[in-house]
Design an enzyme around this catalytic site. Sequence first.
Site, PDB file in Angstrom:
ATOM      1  N   ASP A   1      39.465  31.683  60.932  1.00  0.00           N
ATOM      2  CA  ASP A   1      40.140  30.439  61.270  1.00  0.00           C
ATOM      3  C   ASP A   1      39.378  29.331  60.550  1.00  0.00           C
ATOM      4  O   ASP A   1      38.279  28.959  60.959  1.00  0.00           O
ATOM      5  CB  ASP A   1      40.116  30.243  62.794  1.00  0.00           C
ATOM      6  CG  ASP A   1      40.669  28.884  63.225  1.00  0.00           C
ATOM      7  OD1 ASP A   1      41.122  28.108  62.352  1.00  0.00           O
ATOM      8  OD2 ASP A   1      40.644  28.594  64.436  1.00  0.00           O
TER       9      ASP A   1
ATOM     10  N   LYS B   1      39.668  19.857  55.247  1.00  0.00           N
ATOM     11  CA  LYS B   1      40.960  20.546  55.322  1.00  0.00           C
ATOM     12  C   LYS B   1      42.117  19.555  55.183  1.00  0.00           C
ATOM     13  O   LYS B   1      43.198  19.916  54.707  1.00  0.00           O
ATOM     14  CB  LYS B   1      41.049  21.282  56.660  1.00  0.00           C
ATOM     15  CG  LYS B   1      42.246  22.189  56.815  1.00  0.00           C
ATOM     16  CD  LYS B   1      42.159  22.913  58.146  1.00  0.00           C
ATOM     17  CE  LYS B   1      43.340  23.803  58.414  1.00  0.00           C
ATOM     18  NZ  LYS B   1      43.204  24.479  59.715  1.00  0.00           N
TER      19      LYS B   1
ATOM     20  N   GLU C   1      48.652  29.502  62.015  1.00  0.00           N
ATOM     21  CA  GLU C   1      47.754  29.437  63.167  1.00  0.00           C
ATOM     22  C   GLU C   1      48.469  29.698  64.498  1.00  0.00           C
ATOM     23  O   GLU C   1      47.992  30.511  65.295  1.00  0.00           O
ATOM     24  CB  GLU C   1      47.000  28.098  63.168  1.00  0.00           C
ATOM     25  CG  GLU C   1      45.906  28.104  62.105  1.00  0.00           C
ATOM     26  CD  GLU C   1      45.445  26.732  61.658  1.00  0.00           C
ATOM     27  OE1 GLU C   1      45.816  25.735  62.312  1.00  0.00           O
ATOM     28  OE2 GLU C   1      44.724  26.650  60.653  1.00  0.00           O
TER      29      GLU C   1
ATOM     30  N   ASP D   1      49.617  23.563  69.111  1.00  0.00           N
ATOM     31  CA  ASP D   1      48.318  23.704  68.453  1.00  0.00           C
ATOM     32  C   ASP D   1      47.896  22.366  67.866  1.00  0.00           C
ATOM     33  O   ASP D   1      48.370  21.967  66.798  1.00  0.00           O
ATOM     34  CB  ASP D   1      48.443  24.787  67.363  1.00  0.00           C
ATOM     35  CG  ASP D   1      47.159  24.970  66.563  1.00  0.00           C
ATOM     36  OD1 ASP D   1      46.163  24.262  66.827  1.00  0.00           O
ATOM     37  OD2 ASP D   1      47.156  25.834  65.662  1.00  0.00           O
TER      38      ASP D   1
END
Lengths: 631, 211, 112
Positions: free
Chosen positions: A29, A91, A191, A213
């Site tokens: 992850d 990211k 994800e 999420d």
Amino acid sequence: MSMQILEIHEPGETPLPHEAERELAVGIDLGTTNSLVAIARDTRPEVLRLMHGEALLPSVVAYLDGRQPVVGHEARALIGEHPDRVVRSVKRLMGRGYGDVKALAGTLPFTVEPGEAERMVRLRVGGRVVTPVEVSADILRALKNRAELALDRPVTQAVITVPAYFDDAARTATKDAARLAGLQVLRLVNEPTAAALAYGLDKGAEGTYAVYDLGGGTFDVSILRLEKGVFQVLATGGDAALGGDDFDHLIAERLAAERGGPQLAPGDAKRLLEAARGVKEQLSQASQAEIELDLARAKTRHKLARAEFEAMIAPLVDRTIAAAKAVLHDADLASAEIKGVVLVGGSTRVPLVRRRVAEVFGREPLGDIDPDEVVALGAALQAEALTHGSDTLLLDVIPLSLGIETMGGLIEKVVPRNSPIPTAQAQEFTTYQDGQTAMAIHVVQGERELAEQNRSLARFTLTGIPPMAAGAARILVTYAVDADGILTVSAEERMTGVSQSVEVRPSYGLTEDEMIGMLRDSMEHGAEDMERRLLVEAQVEGRRLLLALRAALKVDADLLDATEGGSIEGLAAVLDRAIEGSDRHAIAAAQEALDQASQEFAARRMDRGIRTALSGRALDDLERRMGGAAD
Amino acid sequence: MTTAEATARGEAQAVRACWSCRGPVPARERFCPTCGLVQEPVAGDHFARLDLEPRFDIDATDVERRYFALQRQFHPDRFAARSAKEKALSLRHATALNEAYKVLKDPLGRAEHLLSLAGRPVRADGAETVSDPELLMEAMELRERLSEAAAAAAVDALLAETRANSAALERKLGHAFAAGDFAAAQKLALRLRYAAKLIDEARERRRRFDR
Amino acid sequence: MALPAPITVTEAAAEHVKALLAKRGKPSAGVRIGVRTKGCSGLSYTLEYADEKGKWDEVVEAGGVTILIDPKALMFVLGTTMDWTEDKLKRGFVFSNPNEKGRCGCGESFHV
């Protein structure tokens, strides 16, 4: 017929086949704030920890002069002392161009190097310039090392998770980062899908579930149907630029305003953000937070009540709720039809988020999973499934529509969002001028009506169209999206059969030359990893040929005389030995020799097959041999 | 499907050579009977891809069951550790399965696919659409009601009505196909297409009320 | 109505199961045959002592021993013969399976 020999084992202790030699694939992850690596054995996933039990690796990298990059807690600790040498939340820049981030300048904890708008953004860190891909590769390398320490063997394969809402450019950038880190990406998994997989397998859940999420920098909401081992994504949505980081920014702005004084230097701004993150975390537990700041040689004390914090972030939370409603709408479901809501991401610890999610879905979210770890656990399960087989089936979708620009800057949708992947759609074009030999194609991703409002994925020119009268050429353009959500475009002129395939290296991606340069620079890996991968590929290919040949010999050995049979057996034995070794050139040579030697055998088998077919017995006979398994 | 039926559909005459062991493979088999490896997908209609007879009245759960079962065999996730060629073939199978399932699970998609197999495509842009004045009137009236809908409830009412209308059209389509009356089926499919479009627009409008 | 037993157990296999169960030193319901979806071509057998009979297990009595078959495994082992093999290098139980088509080449897994 040689047989598998079994011994009786204690319940649950039967060793896996090839346990000793099998290569382990990990699940990663790669988060905005924190990253994790996990492994699954026998569908039991676990997060790999450092000796002292720490599971989360902060996604922070420090670049100090003359040293290898420092990753994790150590790097985060350096923010105070060397803020200009530390990169966090990278990211958020994956697959982004300079033009995308220019607008955000000032709010980002980065110093962005000026560049062309439609080119991958570059960061100035200390004395060097790095791309987000390289920074991500440093994080992945640290995770790979951690896994190798924990497992005591080399790790070269991984499933990496990405936000479902990541576009093609960000997905490609993530794959490039893995390549730089010496990891082969078995699959990019969304994800929320990974979270559902971990949750569903662990709890044996069946029915329709929502996954909300909210990570550090990205927000996804997906609706999945879980049934008899099938994990089917019905719809997905979100915002690739919204996350808990934004909560931190709001707190930081508030603190800066209370503090007053001149604008903070970039270094102090980073320290302020770290402090703001602490305030946010306090407010998840307590109704009031207090903090002392020591910035630019001035000490100040601040208080923030949870109610004030909630008022500040309410508009951002509202955006996630609107996205959740839109996804329910896309799935054509009412909230009452959702059996449970799984919360993922550290930012779902914020009480306001939990309340609003409970409100929109009309039920309390499920609280029995660790929102920080569930994505990595799901990735690990998928990594095991891909390398060692599995009964579960993951059917995911493309998050954003793909389209092409047409006359007047409008969009023509080619692949609508929420289409199951892999998918391929074709469109036919023609030329609009006599003798036209080239055609420009602009591929975009997004839901807006005008090309310029969407993400530009790639511009390319189809050349070599044979000159014809206007409207006579028939050019078929095919857009194929693979199971990683990555696009390939190919084109064919159908009147003449002239074709070309375009690997979409997105506008914001690295060019192949840049990649090769970076691979060369990362000395630990590059050649060695490449060599290892080529060897594994040669072994896979060699085993395939042996398997095929032995299967053929089993049914048609009578077509060979003793000499021919002996020579083929001999060459097969040579290939067998070569596969056991580590010289891929020897494997290739042995394979080629065996292939040559068995040409004549193949021809005779085909003759026999056709003769049998003509005599009318073929289908029955073949069906009997087949056992009907493909039905 | 029996061999005779398969032959009647023109699929079972040929024997192909397996790309891997080069042995004979009956044309419609997806795996080589000798070495067990995946083969090129065979050209065929969406029904054949899911091993179904080409007909309008099909059991939705049966279609889904077949789709899942085949994806379990062919999805690229099953081939991650296989050779490059097998991966490429799995990608083609899985892509074709997704397309077949998308078309067949939707009654309109199924009807249009059947009509195109019968050489009577519905999407003859333009010409077909104006030849049915009754349909045009109906469509215009409904669209007008949608644009005038001032509240969510009005859109909901229109949606319910159009959905009921679609369900009735689907029943009639079933009869038309069963009777082999393609001309009627063509007309009904066109009306169903208009209804589907209206439902899409109404849902989009409903979504705006929700915000 | 007498259905044929789902698997055949040879005398030699039954003798060895009996001996191993005795050696295990704790009460057993028998041995259980299972199938796991692992290995390079999909599935592999498991053979384990059974502490108790599973609710849906298929029961085969042969030569005084009880062989339990996990229902998930049943379709894969139906019609196989369980035998005992012993040579200089290896000893253990073998299943010959008429349904078996492919073999991964390693001898440790199969697909149906």
